[in-house]
Design an enzyme around this catalytic site. Structure first.
Site, PDB file in Angstrom:
ATOM      1  N   ARG A   1       1.904 -10.914 -25.652  1.00  0.00           N
ATOM      2  CA  ARG A   1       2.001  -9.747 -24.200  1.00  0.00           C
ATOM      3  C   ARG A   1      -0.441  -9.160 -24.943  1.00  0.00           C
ATOM      4  NH1 ARG A   1       2.706  -5.032 -25.709  1.00  0.00           N
ATOM      5  NH2 ARG A   1       5.054  -5.401 -25.783  1.00  0.00           N
TER       6      ARG A   1
ATOM      7  N   TYR B   1      -7.078  -3.735   1.982  1.00  0.00           N
ATOM      8  CA  TYR B   1      -5.664  -4.812   1.957  1.00  0.00           C
ATOM      9  C   TYR B   1      -4.253  -4.677   1.724  1.00  0.00           C
ATOM     10  CZ  TYR B   1      -2.562  -8.464  -0.647  1.00  0.00           C
ATOM     11  OH  TYR B   1      -1.001  -9.419  -1.264  1.00  0.00           O
TER      12      TYR B   1
ATOM     13  N   ASP C   1     -12.845  -5.342  -5.275  1.00  0.00           N
ATOM     14  CA  ASP C   1     -12.116  -6.020  -5.113  1.00  0.00           C
ATOM     15  C   ASP C   1     -12.926  -7.430  -4.203  1.00  0.00           C
ATOM     16  OD1 ASP C   1     -10.098  -8.333  -4.192  1.00  0.00           O
ATOM     17  OD2 ASP C   1      -9.180  -6.581  -3.128  1.00  0.00           O
TER      18      ASP C   1
ATOM     19  N   LYS D   1      -5.839 -16.568  -5.075  1.00  0.00           N
ATOM     20  CA  LYS D   1      -6.643 -17.006  -3.666  1.00  0.00           C
ATOM     21  C   LYS D   1      -7.735 -17.591  -4.512  1.00  0.00           C
ATOM     22  CE  LYS D   1      -4.209 -13.066  -2.675  1.00  0.00           C
ATOM     23  NZ  LYS D   1      -4.474 -12.202  -2.686  1.00  0.00           N
TER      24      LYS D   1
END
Ligand SMILES: *Cc1c(COP(=O)(O)O)cnc(C)c1O
Length: 386
Positions: free
Chosen positions: A51, A103, A175, A200
């Site tokens: 992790r 978004y 962003d 993306k």
């Protein structure tokens, strides 16, 4: 030669990636392991539990940091996981100023998760920089910007907001998903944190969900690293490998996305059934000059409205394509069409949505890297049907 001196394409292929020390494998191996053996307690090779750290992810983080001209990168299991970590830098009573064309998932997280936990948000029109100062209070901590905005492609002046953030001692986070690091590097324009939905353009092949944060400040990196490992939205090695592979062609894909984006925007601008085209590379775009100043090119995201306001006709168009696929998401090699009002932006109340231009007759295109003539032909035949 240091990778900071390389040009973008060379960085995309080489930065962060070194031959595997045990075999010489030129491609970074997928270290599919959850834990690492220690010689005696605390003595290990820098890896204790996956992790916290994984070599495949390490290579990817170095690669993305290099592409954003940043010192540190943290990869997350999704873009939302990355945004969540930024907001967790704040505490109850703190305030965030952000845009009114966000978004949908970001808007949902801010209003439905963090607002009830005591964080206050101001959703304002960021197109006029003079607007913001009246919203800055003693407990304001962060300015959150998305540019180009989704789906109406407003361009927000990153440098102007970085000056305001510095003046008031606020963090500026950007962003950068729609631009990708190929088109725009917010850290170089004065931002403190760059966020990507790696899902993306960075991934680029519609086969991975991932997020990333990039920053220069060591203290900020320590804090975000702590949240990253403590809250645990970290990505696996297979996904890290896929994104490393995707990034090697980022510059080539982006060139074609931009070229096809231009062809599509020009075609739609001339079409008699189209009302308005949103693409920052059109000289009549209201923020064309800011786009020219802060972006290398104008990208492959194109939105448009139809002259008819009919939802039925808009749905009919959205379902009549042969090359474009009707789907959420963006930034992959294949072209997609999306109806923001009922798909990506459905969680925003209708009145709010329409204020930001997300009307029922708006469609958003993610222009892929196919041959542009086939995309234009597809748009043309679908428009003919309505
Ligand atoms: C997709 C997207 C996100 C969310 O990222 P996920 O990887 O889907 O969690 C955030 N911001 C923008 C602009 C996006 O397009």
């Amino acid at each position: 030669m240091e990778h900071s001196e390389w040009q973008f394409g060379t960085k995309a292929i080489h930065a962060g990636v070194t031959p595997d020390p045990t075999t010489g494998a030129i491609m970074t191996p997928i270290y599919q392991t959850s834990t690492y053996v220690q010689e005696y307690p605390g003595k290990h090779h820098g890896y204790a539990y996956a992790r916290g750290k994984n070599p495949t992810r390490d290579a990817l983080q170095k690669s993305i940091a290099a592409l954003e001209n940043g010192k540190h990168c943290l990869c997350f299991s999704s873009g939302m996981g990355a945004i969540d970590a930024i907001v967790k830098l704040l505490k109850s009573g703190d305030e965030i100023i952000t845009g009114n064309d966000l978004y949908g998932g970001t808007y949902r997280m801010f209003t439905k998760i963090f607002h009830p936990l005591g964080i206050h948000f101001h959703f304002i029109d960021l197109s006029d920089t003079a607007n913001i100062e009246k919203y800055i209070h003693h407990n304001t901590k962060l300015i959150w910007i998305e540019t180009p905005t989704n789906p109406t492609m407003q361009i927000i002046d990153i440098q102007a907001y970085s000056k305001i953030a510095k003046k008031y001692g606020l963090l500026l986070a950007v962003d950068n998903t729609f631009a990708s690091p190929y088109l725009q590097n917010p850290l170089s324009l004065g931002a403190d944190i760059v966020m990507h939905s790696v899902t993306k353009y960075l991934g680029g092949h519609s086969d991975v969900v991932m997020g990333a944060l990039v920053m220069n400040n060591n203290e900020l990196y320590e804090k975000l690293s702590f949240i990253h490992n403590s809250c645990g939205a970290t990505p696996g090695p297979m996904d890290s490998f896929l994104v490393l592979r995707g990034i090697k062609t980022l510059h080539l894909r982006m060139e074609r996305h931009c070229f096809n984006g231009r062809k599509t925007a020009e075609f739609l601008s001339q079409h008699n059934k189209v009302e308005k085209v949103y693409w920052p590379g059109l000289p009549n775009h209201p923020n064309y000059n800011i786009a020219k100043k802060q972006m290398k090119d104008f990208g492959g995201m194109v939105s448009f409205t139809l002259k008819t306001a009919s939802l039925e006709k808009t749905f009919q168009l959205a379902s009549s394509f042969r090359v474009f696929s009707l789907a959420e998401s963006l930034g992959g090699v294949e072209s997609l069409v999306n109806h923001p009002a009922t798909m990506t932006h459905a969680s925003i109340p209708k009145a709010e949505r329409e204020k930001a231009g997300v009307t029922d007759n708006l469609l958003r295109l993610s222009i892929g890297v196919e041959d542009y003539q086939d995309l234009i032909n597809d748009l043309s035949q679908a428009l003919e049907k309505i």
